[in-house]
Design a protein around this motif. Structure first.
Motif, short mmCIF file in Angstrom:
data_model
loop_
_atom_site.label_atom_id
_atom_site.label_comp_id
_atom_site.label_asym_id
_atom_site.label_seq_id
_atom_site.Cartn_x
_atom_site.Cartn_y
_atom_site.Cartn_z
N TYR B 16 0.85 -1.14 0.14
CA TYR B 16 -0.03 0.01 -0.09
C TYR B 16 0.99 1.17 0.12
O TYR B 16 0.68 2.23 -0.63
N ALA B 17 1.99 1.24 0.60
CA ALA B 17 2.71 2.37 0.68
C ALA B 17 3.55 2.77 -0.42
O ALA B 17 3.42 3.80 -0.82
N HIS B 18 3.74 1.62 -1.13
CA HIS B 18 4.36 1.78 -2.40
C HIS B 18 3.56 2.40 -3.48
O HIS B 18 4.08 2.97 -4.35
N MET B 19 2.21 1.91 -3.30
CA MET B 19 1.27 1.99 -4.50
C MET B 19 0.56 3.20 -4.46
O MET B 19 -0.18 3.72 -5.29
N ARG B 21 2.04 6.11 -2.35
CA ARG B 21 2.62 7.43 -2.03
C ARG B 21 3.84 7.83 -3.14
O ARG B 21 4.13 6.80 -3.87
N GLY B 22 4.32 8.84 -2.85
CA GLY B 22 5.21 9.25 -4.09
C GLY B 22 4.57 9.19 -5.46
O GLY B 22 5.61 9.25 -6.54
N LEU B 23 3.54 9.28 -5.82
CA LEU B 23 3.20 9.10 -7.00
C LEU B 23 2.88 10.49 -7.58
O LEU B 23 2.56 11.02 -8.70
N ASP B 24 2.72 11.57 -6.74
CA ASP B 24 2.46 12.83 -6.98
C ASP B 24 3.69 13.75 -7.05
O ASP B 24 4.83 13.11 -6.76
N TRP B 25 3.58 15.19 -7.45
CA TRP B 25 4.85 15.97 -7.57
C TRP B 25 4.48 17.16 -7.21
O TRP B 25 3.48 17.69 -7.12
N GLN B 26 5.41 18.13 -6.81
CA GLN B 26 5.49 19.52 -6.46
C GLN B 26 5.52 20.20 -8.00
O GLN B 26 6.24 19.91 -8.37
N PRO B 129 -6.36 10.34 -0.19
CA PRO B 129 -7.37 10.30 -0.82
C PRO B 129 -7.93 10.25 -2.27
O PRO B 129 -8.89 9.92 -2.65
N ARG B 130 -6.79 10.70 -3.08
CA ARG B 130 -7.20 10.76 -4.50
C ARG B 130 -7.21 9.36 -5.14
O ARG B 130 -8.08 8.99 -5.84
N VAL B 131 -6.41 8.44 -4.42
CA VAL B 131 -6.34 6.94 -4.97
C VAL B 131 -7.99 6.47 -4.49
O VAL B 131 -8.72 5.67 -5.39
N ALA B 132 -8.22 6.62 -3.23
CA ALA B 132 -9.58 6.44 -2.66
C ALA B 132 -10.87 6.90 -3.41
O ALA B 132 -11.56 6.07 -3.91
#
Lengths: 118, 518, 89
Positions: B16-19, B21-26, B129-132
């Motif tokens: 869950y952590a890998h999939m 998190r870190g999917l977005d960017w600044q 929350p975006r994924v959910a």
């Protein structure tokens, strides 16, 4: 409290009197008579005489109730916005302050569907 | 050659952590607040989006796998249903009127929920929350589609399904109730949407909608509805969890969020409960075989389960919504008040109605000992008498509506079931009427919003509910006939009494043909 | 104490799951309704992967519960070995 919005939030009301083609809305309910599930909404001219309301419009709607025939119109107790109101049969709605979207309630003491509020 | 995999598969939490998190960017060439303009205007303060955790820890790959399996199961049943004349297995075609109400009133909400969660997912700056929200958005469109597919089988045989899920929701008087509920939520910001739909509707109220409805469908032999219902419901557990997670997240992020969240809970609990009046009526009146009464369902799913939930939220300072006192009174009345309404306006409804028979009235007396015999049985007996004399009562005048819930003003005073409850507000020189303290409170809090309400009765009187090109000055113009035409209600087929309807006659004939050779 | 619950469709996939839950949670109460089986329990309810695997004779991923789940109540805590529902008050 105001709506929280991203920009100015100011939109026209949907049901102002000008949208009813010269008519106004008037609501009338008959207390203790729940055969009519809700008060009625009438769309009639402000120049309608109160006598026309009680002789024409109300009998059309309330007439199917078996107790309507027993109602003595002159003895109806009227409420306007929950407060006592003494209508003048010969005046129009506009002439006696029954403005757009006024809610009237009729009370007919002694008539309540034999205690069943039918 | 064998490849020996020595490395253990990722555990649920790691995966869950890998999939997620870190999917977005600044962003670099636009400021973040321009990219997420809706993130702050409602006043909710979020300091660390990383604190968001989905308790199911569902990742996209697992999501597709399980959803695909649900779809395979569902469509296998739908095929079998169609191939085996499943529609003749129901207890009585009368039951289908509940399904018509579902298709026209609930399925369109699934579609709006799809859009709303897509928008919420887009507008939240946090990736969790975006994924959910993305998953829920896909779930909701699946629900709309599978409901329409499943119920299209009934459209081959029965009246009242032909307008489908899209047309009537925009037009018919009683469908404006669920429609306005979702419009209200969708036109708010993303956080309020989450409390309105994610929490209040999905967590607090969805059990009252789906569980008794689907169990009732099963009890009445409706395999198609049970199957889509349970298939949809299997997603609801995840939605409920998202709703609960969202509210806890908001409350844990900043103490300033509490009063905002509480206000939304109060508002949306009441809004949702008013919409569920339709479900109460369905449970108590529309199922030939009944599972439990509306009052019993209310006690299990709202009072007990909701009670447990609010006990749990008390640690954040959340209180049970104020409307609970009113609801405790209402649970013994609203289903009867709603059915009485549809009975008398059955000429303007896209389904059939009927008077409860003697056995059904006894069931209602037993389930509602405090109210049914005193207030409602006399009404039905009177109507029965009138109908037997050939004077079946159809109300000939349009009703006054509540400005907020849009239900006709049928509800009675909390302390007096013999008196209609009238509440009135003035705003900018205009009067606005509401059906209850709950709806009045909502109006008074945001009058700018509710003065725009599309109230069906007022729209009819403004002349906006006729087919294009209608000339209301033409000789013999019949406004109500034109309204029905605009509604796509076929007068004499889709509406009026079940007794004597085409559905009743056809069902009897087809069922006869299915069990005999002649 | 508050009641948690979980409900599944009544079918052959869920029969061993329900058996496992009832075996692992002696305080749980079974409530069978049309097409649906609901398990109520005071305080908390634990679903163990191993118990289900013993009954079905194959590996079981707790996320498979999603397929036949109807509804639940309580705070969820899920990992690879068990799925817990609880009201902590």
């Amino acid at each position: 409290m105001a709506v929280k919005a991203l920009s100015e939030y100011n939109f026209p009301a949907a049901d102002t009197q000008d949208k009813f083609h010269g008519n106004q809305l008037l609501y009338v309910g008959w207390d203790d008579h729940l055969m009519f599930c809700a008060p009625f909404a009438y769309c009639i001219p402000p120049s309608t005489k109160f006598s026309e309301l009680v002789e024409k419009h109300l009998p059309h709607s309330f007439g199917p109730h078996p107790e309507w025939a027993k109602v003595d119109v002159s003895k109806i107790v009227w409420l306007k916005s929950g407060q006592p109101f003494q209508p003048d049969m010969n005046k129009t709605l506009a002439e006696q302050g029954l403005e757009h979207k006024t809610a009237l309630r009729m009370q007919t003491p002694g008539l309540n569907g034999n205690g069943t509020y039918f | 050659m064998d490849m020996k995999a020595n490395k253990k598969k990722l555990g649920l939490k790691e995966k869950y952590a890998h999939m997620t998190r870190g999917l977005d960017w600044q962003t670099t060439y636009q400021p973040m607040d321009k990219v997420f303009p809706q993130a702050t205007f409602e006043g909710i303060k979020i300091h660390d989006w990383e604190k968001w955790e989905d308790p199911f820890r569902l990742t996209m790959d697992a999501y597709w796998k399980y959803q695909a399996e649900k779809e395979r199961k569902l469509y296998a049943v739908l095929d079998a249903f169609a191939q085996n004349n499943g529609h003749l297995g129901i207890t009585d075609a009368r039951y289908l009127n509940a399904v018509k109400l579902f298709l026209t009133g609930i399925s369109p909400l699934e579609y709006v929920a799809h859009r709303g969660f897509a928008a919420a997912g887009r507008n939240f700056p946090g990736v969790g929350p975006r994924v959910a929200c993305l998953m829920q958005s896909i779930d909701e469109i699946r629900h709309a589609q599978t409901q329409i597919h499943a119920l299209s089988n009934y459209n081959k045989f029965y009246e009242g399904f032909h307008a489908g899920a899209a047309h009537q929701i925009e037009r018919i008087w009683y469908l404006s109730v669920p429609k306005s509920f979702f419009d209200d939520a969708f036109s708010a910001g993303p956080f309020e949407w989450m409390i309105a739909i994610g929490f209040s509707f999905e967590y607090v109220l969805t059990n009252l909608l789906f569980v008794p409805f689907m169990s009732g469908a099963a009890y009445n032999g409706d395999m198609a509805t049970v199957t889509f219902g349970f298939s949809a419901q299997s997603d609801e557990a995840r939605h409920m969890t998202l709703g609960l997670e969202c509210i806890k997240f908001m409350l844990e992020q900043d103490p300033d969020n509490l009063p905002i969240v509480q206000k939304w809970i109060d508002k949306w609990a009441w809004r949702g409960i008013r919409v569920l009046t339709l479900v109460g009526m369905m449970m108590d009146y529309m199922l030939p075989k009944r599972v439990m009464s509306w009052k019993e369902a209310w006690e299990i799913y709202f009072e007990q389960n909701g009670g447990a939930l609010f006990n749990d939220l008390a640690k954040y300072g959340i209180k049970v919504p104020d409307c609970i006192t009113q609801c405790t009174v209402d649970k013994e009345h609203i289903s009867h008040q709603a059915w009485c309404t549809f009975y008398q306006y059955a000429h303007a409804s896209a389904f059939h109605t009927w008077l409860p028979n003697a056995e059904e009235m006894d069931w209602l007396s037993a389930k509602y000992p405090n109210t049914f015999d005193k207030y409602y049985r006399p009404r039905y007996e009177q109507w029965r008498e009138m109908a037997d004399k050939g004077e079946r009562f159809y109300n000939n005048t349009l009703p006054m509506l509540c400005q907020v819930c849009q239900i006709p003003m049928v509800f009675t005073e909390p302390d007096d079931p013999s008196k209609i409850c009238y509440r009135e507000s003035d705003y900018q020189g205009e009067k606005y009427h509401t059906c209850s303290d709950g709806c009045k409170h909502i109006f008074d809090d945001e009058p700018e919003k509710y003065i725009q309400a599309w109230l069906p009765v007022h729209q009819i009187y403004q002349g906006n509910c006729w087919p294009e090109g209608t000339d209301p000055t033409a000789e013999g113009f019949d406004p109500m006939a034109k309204v029905l035409e605009w509604y796509h209600i076929e007068n004499g087929k889709d509406n009026l009494d079940y007794e004597g309807s085409g559905d009743q006659a056809n069902f009897a004939a087809w069922r006869g043909a299915a069990t005999q050779n002649t | 104490m508050s009641t948690v619950f979980i409900a599944f469709q009544t079918n052959e996939d869920t029969r061993p799951i329900v058996e496992s839950i009832l075996a692992d949670n002696p305080h749980a109460v079974l409530d069978e309704q049309p097409a649906m089986v609901k398990i109520n329990a005071e305080g908390q309810l634990v679903i163990k992967r191993e118990s289900i695997e013993e009954r079905i004779g194959r590996n079981f991923d707790l996320q498979e519960l999603q397929i036949n789940l109807i509804t639940l109540s309580g705070n969820i805590d899920e990992d690879d070995d068990q799925f817990t529902l609880a009201w902590k008050n």
